[in-house]
Write a protein that holds these residues in place. Structure first.
Motif, PDB file in Angstrom:
ATOM      1  N   UNK A  43       0.845  -1.200   0.000  1.00 45.22           N
ATOM      2  CA  UNK A  43       0.000   0.000   0.000  1.00 45.22           C
ATOM      3  C   UNK A  43       0.885   1.257   0.000  1.00 45.22           C
ATOM      4  N   UNK A  44       0.449   2.284  -0.685  1.00 47.89           N
ATOM      5  CA  UNK A  44       1.132   3.585  -0.792  1.00 47.89           C
ATOM      6  C   UNK A  44       2.396   3.578  -1.655  1.00 47.89           C
ATOM      7  N   UNK A  45       3.237   2.557  -1.519  1.00 48.74           N
ATOM      8  CA  UNK A  45       4.541   2.623  -2.193  1.00 48.74           C
ATOM      9  C   UNK A  45       4.597   1.796  -3.480  1.00 48.74           C
ATOM     10  N   UNK A  46       3.509   1.108  -3.802  1.00 50.80           N
ATOM     11  CA  UNK A  46       3.411   0.290  -5.032  1.00 50.80           C
ATOM     12  C   UNK A  46       4.369  -0.895  -5.006  1.00 50.80           C
ATOM     13  N   UNK A  47       4.774  -1.332  -6.227  1.00 49.61           N
ATOM     14  CA  UNK A  47       5.527  -2.580  -6.372  1.00 49.61           C
ATOM     15  C   UNK A  47       7.019  -2.367  -6.090  1.00 49.61           C
TER      16      UNK A  47
END
Length: 171
Positions: A43-47
């Protein structure tokens, strides 16, 4: 027994499952599984690519990305491994369910045999062979599980890649 001590392999790999918690963010998902490409979608920071990293390095990476994106100012992030599916031990021969098992932190010979359903009726509990790769060579030792159960010798700690073979009893 002539086996080298197990090498603790704690880096995260494909298929591993871990808990990632951010203090104060209780509504976020906390359990993640590493995708086949070695990444996890947070969540929030992506992959992010996590395979090959130690758990504390994943925590530091997520913390840095959360601060970089100004999502949280000073987050406290913790990572704990639930399953090392990328690291396995083989249990072969006279057990109920021979095959490959995910290595668990601190796993021993007795635990692996028990996870494989225990010995079958024709198992020779005095002839259990463990094979381990060490410095490019394969080393093996034969132990008596009866001796471990009777506290005559210590249980054997396992490492990723170990192979255990339970021989057949001679009738």
């Amino acid at each position: 027994m002539n086996l080298p001590p197990p090498v603790e392999a704690t880096t995260i790999g494909v298929g591993d499952v871990f808990d990632l918690r951010i203090v104060g963010e209780d509504k976020l998902p906390s359990t993640f599984t590493v995708a086949p490409d070695g990444t996890v979608d947070f969540p929030y920071v992506k992959r992010l690519k996590v395979s090959g990293l130690e758990p504390q390095e994943v925590a530091e990476l997520v913390r840095a990305k959360l601060m970089e994106g100004q999502i949280l100012t000073d987050p406290s992030v913790s990572v704990s491994i639930k399953e090392y599916n990328s690291k396995r031990v083989e249990v072969l021969g006279e057990v109920q369910k021979p095959g490959s098992l995910p290595l668990q932190p601190g796993m021993t010979l007795l635990r692996a045999i028990s996870m494989a359903g225990g010995f079958n009726s024709i198992a020779d509990k005095d002839r259990v062979t463990i094979r381990r790769k060490s410095q490019g060579k394969t080393v093996f030792a034969t132990v008596s599980v009866e001796d471990i159960i009777d506290n005559k010798i210590p249980d054997v700690p396992l490492q990723a890649g170990d192979s255990i073979h339970i021989a057949q009893r001679v009738f």
